[in-house]
Write a protein that holds these residues in place. Structure first.
Motif, PDB file in Angstrom:
ATOM      1  N   GLN A  25     -15.959  -7.620  -3.172  1.00 29.90           N
ATOM      2  CA  GLN A  25     -16.714  -8.231  -2.098  1.00 29.90           C
ATOM      3  C   GLN A  25     -16.047  -9.506  -1.660  1.00 29.90           C
ATOM      4  N   ARG A  26     -15.475  -9.742  -2.323  1.00 26.92           N
ATOM      5  CA  ARG A  26     -14.648 -11.257  -2.050  1.00 26.92           C
ATOM      6  C   ARG A  26     -13.654 -10.793  -0.677  1.00 26.92           C
ATOM      7  N   LEU A  27     -13.174  -9.795  -0.724  1.00 29.09           N
ATOM      8  CA  LEU A  27     -12.161  -9.489   0.165  1.00 29.09           C
ATOM      9  C   LEU A  27     -12.870  -9.561   1.624  1.00 29.09           C
ATOM     10  N   GLU A  28     -13.986  -9.041   1.702  1.00 30.63           N
ATOM     11  CA  GLU A  28     -14.927  -8.985   2.815  1.00 30.63           C
ATOM     12  C   GLU A  28     -14.673 -10.233   3.728  1.00 30.63           C
ATOM     13  N   ARG A  29     -14.659 -11.559   3.123  1.00 35.64           N
ATOM     14  CA  ARG A  29     -14.673 -12.621   3.641  1.00 35.64           C
ATOM     15  C   ARG A  29     -13.522 -12.902   4.507  1.00 35.64           C
ATOM     16  N   HIS A  30     -12.433 -12.464   4.087  1.00 38.21           N
ATOM     17  CA  HIS A  30     -11.153 -12.525   4.712  1.00 38.21           C
ATOM     18  C   HIS A  30     -11.110 -11.589   5.937  1.00 38.21           C
ATOM     19  N   PHE A  31     -11.514 -10.315   5.686  1.00 39.07           N
ATOM     20  CA  PHE A  31     -11.351  -9.166   6.699  1.00 39.07           C
ATOM     21  C   PHE A  31     -12.306  -8.174   6.227  1.00 39.07           C
ATOM     22  N   THR A  66      -0.557  -5.067 -13.742  1.00 37.53           N
ATOM     23  CA  THR A  66      -0.493  -4.714 -14.893  1.00 37.53           C
ATOM     24  C   THR A  66      -0.724  -5.613 -15.787  1.00 37.53           C
ATOM     25  N   HIS A  67      -1.763  -5.612 -16.965  1.00 36.80           N
ATOM     26  CA  HIS A  67      -1.998  -6.621 -17.884  1.00 36.80           C
ATOM     27  C   HIS A  67      -2.561  -6.053 -19.100  1.00 36.80           C
ATOM     28  N   ASP A  68      -2.402  -7.102 -20.144  1.00 36.08           N
ATOM     29  CA  ASP A  68      -2.794  -6.478 -21.456  1.00 36.08           C
ATOM     30  C   ASP A  68      -4.172  -6.383 -21.447  1.00 36.08           C
ATOM     31  N   ASP A  69      -4.974  -6.919 -20.486  1.00 36.22           N
ATOM     32  CA  ASP A  69      -6.599  -6.993 -20.410  1.00 36.22           C
ATOM     33  C   ASP A  69      -7.010  -6.073 -19.203  1.00 36.22           C
ATOM     34  N   MET A  70      -7.886  -5.372 -19.153  1.00 32.97           N
ATOM     35  CA  MET A  70      -8.193  -4.594 -18.004  1.00 32.97           C
ATOM     36  C   MET A  70      -8.733  -5.624 -17.082  1.00 32.97           C
ATOM     37  N   TYR A  71      -9.748  -6.581 -17.406  1.00 30.37           N
ATOM     38  CA  TYR A  71     -10.224  -7.418 -16.410  1.00 30.37           C
ATOM     39  C   TYR A  71      -9.309  -8.365 -15.614  1.00 30.37           C
ATOM     40  N   ALA A  72      -8.095  -8.681 -16.610  1.00 28.83           N
ATOM     41  CA  ALA A  72      -7.086  -9.599 -15.979  1.00 28.83           C
ATOM     42  C   ALA A  72      -6.033  -8.803 -14.841  1.00 28.83           C
ATOM     43  N   ALA A  73      -6.111  -7.432 -15.277  1.00 31.32           N
ATOM     44  CA  ALA A  73      -5.303  -6.602 -14.412  1.00 31.32           C
ATOM     45  C   ALA A  73      -5.927  -6.496 -13.096  1.00 31.32           C
ATOM     46  N   ILE A  74      -7.324  -6.201 -13.245  1.00 36.63           N
ATOM     47  CA  ILE A  74      -8.266  -6.320 -11.958  1.00 36.63           C
ATOM     48  C   ILE A  74      -8.120  -7.534 -11.102  1.00 36.63           C
ATOM     49  N   ASP A  75      -8.332  -8.706 -11.718  1.00 39.68           N
ATOM     50  CA  ASP A  75      -8.021 -10.016 -11.217  1.00 39.68           C
ATOM     51  C   ASP A  75      -6.699 -10.145 -10.371  1.00 39.68           C
ATOM     52  N   GLY A  76      -5.526  -9.590 -11.424  1.00 41.89           N
ATOM     53  CA  GLY A  76      -4.463  -9.321 -10.367  1.00 41.89           C
ATOM     54  C   GLY A  76      -4.193  -8.626  -9.171  1.00 41.89           C
ATOM     55  N   LEU A  77      -5.085  -7.543  -9.547  1.00 44.88           N
ATOM     56  CA  LEU A  77      -5.145  -6.528  -8.297  1.00 44.88           C
ATOM     57  C   LEU A  77      -5.746  -7.323  -6.866  1.00 44.88           C
ATOM     58  N   ILE A  78      -6.748  -8.024  -7.303  1.00 46.60           N
ATOM     59  CA  ILE A  78      -7.558  -8.484  -6.034  1.00 46.60           C
ATOM     60  C   ILE A  78      -6.750  -9.506  -5.756  1.00 46.60           C
ATOM     61  N   ASP A  79      -6.060 -10.317  -6.184  1.00 44.60           N
ATOM     62  CA  ASP A  79      -5.154 -11.524  -5.896  1.00 44.60           C
ATOM     63  C   ASP A  79      -4.197 -10.784  -4.625  1.00 44.60           C
ATOM     64  N   LYS A  80      -3.377  -9.906  -5.214  1.00 47.49           N
ATOM     65  CA  LYS A  80      -2.325  -9.113  -4.459  1.00 47.49           C
ATOM     66  C   LYS A  80      -2.943  -8.679  -2.961  1.00 47.49           C
ATOM     67  N   THR A  81      -4.125  -7.704  -3.352  1.00 49.18           N
ATOM     68  CA  THR A  81      -4.741  -7.311  -2.202  1.00 49.18           C
ATOM     69  C   THR A  81      -5.264  -8.348  -1.234  1.00 49.18           C
ATOM     70  N   ASP A  82      -5.805  -9.215  -1.573  1.00 54.84           N
ATOM     71  CA  ASP A  82      -6.055 -10.502  -0.670  1.00 54.84           C
ATOM     72  C   ASP A  82      -5.000 -11.085  -0.011  1.00 54.84           C
ATOM     73  N   ARG A  83      -3.902 -11.163  -0.564  1.00 58.61           N
ATOM     74  CA  ARG A  83      -2.623 -11.598   0.045  1.00 58.61           C
ATOM     75  C   ARG A  83      -2.302 -10.785   1.291  1.00 58.61           C
ATOM     76  N   GLN A  84      -2.310  -9.237   1.009  1.00 60.32           N
ATOM     77  CA  GLN A  84      -1.777  -8.272   1.816  1.00 60.32           C
ATOM     78  C   GLN A  84      -2.870  -8.023   3.012  1.00 60.32           C
ATOM     79  N   LEU A  85      -4.118  -8.348   2.639  1.00 58.74           N
ATOM     80  CA  LEU A  85      -5.114  -8.463   3.696  1.00 58.74           C
ATOM     81  C   LEU A  85      -4.900  -9.234   4.665  1.00 58.74           C
ATOM     82  N   ILE A  86      -4.698 -10.518   4.143  1.00 62.93           N
ATOM     83  CA  ILE A  86      -4.661 -11.821   5.173  1.00 62.93           C
ATOM     84  C   ILE A  86      -3.333 -11.622   5.969  1.00 62.93           C
TER      85      ILE A  86
END
Length: 109
Positions: A25-31, A66-86
């Motif tokens: 849902q955070r991604l919707e504020r950018h795009f 990829t990360h040792d923790d699933m929640y951290a992997a999701i956070d990293g995914l969101i960060d990468k996706t956010d940059r690509q959307l911008i």
């Protein structure tokens, strides 16, 4: 925006599903022109991997983390996706606006 969540070798719990949906849902504020999102969560040995394919207006965006923790992997995914959307949004901007401003100045002069 429709989110499809798939798990390979991992059970998708309600908490995990809610976490992914809240983060995307955070991604919707950018795009706001994201049509469809397919998220795949995978566990391989000691590594947790999160992948996403986004269908946006006229393009597809892929990111993974990829990360040792699933929640951290999701956070990293969101960060990468956010940059690509911008970056995608900046490409969609009308770059001819500056040319129009120059023409207007030349016509009035």
């Amino acid at each position: 925006m429709q989110i499809n969540l798939t798990g390979h070798h991992v059970d998708i719990t309600n908490a995990l599903r809610d976490y992914v949906e809240d983060k995307f849902q955070r991604l919707e504020r950018h795009f706001d022109q994201v049509i469809d999102i397919h998220v795949v969560l995978t566990v391989e040995k000691n590594h947790n991997k999160a992948e996403a394919n986004l269908q946006v207006s006229g393009n597809q965006i892929h990111a993974d983390a990829t990360h040792d923790d699933m929640y951290a992997a999701i956070d990293g995914l969101i960060d990468k996706t956010d940059r690509q959307l911008i970056k995608h949004k900046e490409k969609l901007k009308d770059h001819h606006r500056a040319e129009g401003a120059l023409r207007n100045r030349q016509q009035t002069a």
